[in-house]
Write a protein that holds these residues in place. Structure first.
Motif, PDB file in Angstrom:
ATOM      1  N   LYS A 205     -65.054  44.431  15.978  1.00  0.00           N
ATOM      2  CA  LYS A 205     -66.099  44.599  14.967  1.00  0.00           C
ATOM      3  C   LYS A 205     -67.300  43.691  15.270  1.00  0.00           C
ATOM      4  N   LEU A 206     -67.007  42.460  15.748  1.00  0.00           N
ATOM      5  CA  LEU A 206     -68.078  41.518  16.051  1.00  0.00           C
ATOM      6  C   LEU A 206     -68.919  42.014  17.229  1.00  0.00           C
ATOM      7  N   VAL A 207     -68.251  42.538  18.253  1.00  0.00           N
ATOM      8  CA  VAL A 207     -68.975  43.066  19.414  1.00  0.00           C
ATOM      9  C   VAL A 207     -69.854  44.233  19.008  1.00  0.00           C
ATOM     10  N   ALA A 208     -69.301  45.123  18.154  1.00  0.00           N
ATOM     11  CA  ALA A 208     -70.091  46.269  17.695  1.00  0.00           C
ATOM     12  C   ALA A 208     -71.311  45.802  16.909  1.00  0.00           C
ATOM     13  N   ALA A 209     -71.116  44.779  16.075  1.00  0.00           N
ATOM     14  CA  ALA A 209     -72.231  44.258  15.281  1.00  0.00           C
ATOM     15  C   ALA A 209     -73.299  43.626  16.185  1.00  0.00           C
ATOM     16  N   ALA A 213     -77.140  44.701  16.585  1.00  0.00           N
ATOM     17  CA  ALA A 213     -78.219  43.736  16.381  1.00  0.00           C
ATOM     18  C   ALA A 213     -79.164  43.716  17.588  1.00  0.00           C
ATOM     19  N   ASN A 214     -78.588  43.774  18.803  1.00  0.00           N
ATOM     20  CA  ASN A 214     -79.417  43.801  20.003  1.00  0.00           C
ATOM     21  C   ASN A 214     -80.304  45.048  20.042  1.00  0.00           C
ATOM     22  N   ALA A 215     -79.711  46.176  19.627  1.00  0.00           N
ATOM     23  CA  ALA A 215     -80.486  47.412  19.602  1.00  0.00           C
ATOM     24  C   ALA A 215     -81.647  47.294  18.619  1.00  0.00           C
ATOM     25  N   ASN A 216     -81.377  46.671  17.473  1.00  0.00           N
ATOM     26  CA  ASN A 216     -82.444  46.479  16.478  1.00  0.00           C
ATOM     27  C   ASN A 216     -83.542  45.559  17.002  1.00  0.00           C
TER      28      ASN A 216
END
Length: 237
Positions: A205-209, A213-216
């Motif tokens: 879940k942390l990696v997905a978040a 965030a990087n994409a944003n």
């Protein structure tokens, strides 16, 4: 220890793989890993003795050698972790599974084997009481019986019955001790199993978040660059 290995008369009836833990004998609060990786954990049935054992061997060492008794209870403490107490070994075993389904299958088999052990004990006690009743001889002469009171045989049927009752009392006392240990929260307060076997889910879940965030951030950079370009164009005009 070769004595813990299954005899030829014992047959495997269920096997699974899990990480094995034992409770810290000093603190009774922390888990000590008994295996570095997942190992095979199996139920064995001895038809001659009508008994069941849980056995797991890591390398050349037996890490579980437990005879299942009616007083044992397997408790699920998380979605992938369960535990049970073995009073004979004076320890508590913990198993961590890769999936919730594996935990459910082991729990169901544990309950099934426990019920079978209870029925086997009841049949054994009934048979013992029946043999006791058959071996009690009737008095030869009623007058002799009235003159002298009955004497308890040290190694006779009455002694067998007394021993059976003592065993029941000891079993009940041990069961109450384990219940008290569980009620005091010395085992239920252990959170290590949840940390160990939910860590992968949390990391995912942390990696997905982080990816989101990087994409944003990249999107915001593009918007900022476009805004700065538009600002420069307006200044030039």
């Amino acid at each position: 220890d070769p004595s813990c290995l299954p005899f030829s008369r014992e047959q495997p009836i269920f096997s699974t793989r899990a990480h094995v833990f034992q409770i810290d004998p000093t603190t009774k609060r922390n888990w000590i890993p008994a295996s570095k990786h997942a190992v095979t954990v199996s139920f064995f049935y001895d038809a001659n003795r009508n008994a069941y054992r849980i056995i797991s061997v890591g390398g050349t060492k037996a890490i579980i050698n437990c005879t299942v008794t009616p007083s044992m209870t397997f408790t699920k403490t998380s979605q992938k972790f369960g535990q049970w107490a073995d009073s004979r070994a004076n320890t508590v075993y913990g198993l961590g599974f890769a999936t919730e389904q594996q935990l459910h299958q082991f729990s169901e088999k544990f309950k099934e084997v426990k019920d079978a052990a209870r029925l086997a004990r009841e049949k054994s006690q009934d048979k013992e009481l029946a043999n006791t009743a058959l071996t009690i001889a009737a008095p030869q002469d009623l007058s002799d019986e009235l003159q002298s009171p009955p004497v308890m045989c040290v190694n006779g049927p009455e002694d067998k019955l007394f021993r059976s009752q003592s065993a029941d009392i000891t079993l009940a006392s041990e069961k109450e001790r384990i219940k008290k240990m569980l009620s005091e929260g010395s085992i239920c307060e252990i959170n290590l199993e949840a940390e160990l076997f939910t860590l992968q889910d949390s990391n995912s879940k942390l990696v997905a978040a982080l990816h989101e965030a990087n994409a944003n951030v990249e999107q915001w950079k593009k918007q900022l660059a476009a805004y700065q370009g538009e600002t420069e164009r307006l200044r030039e005009q």
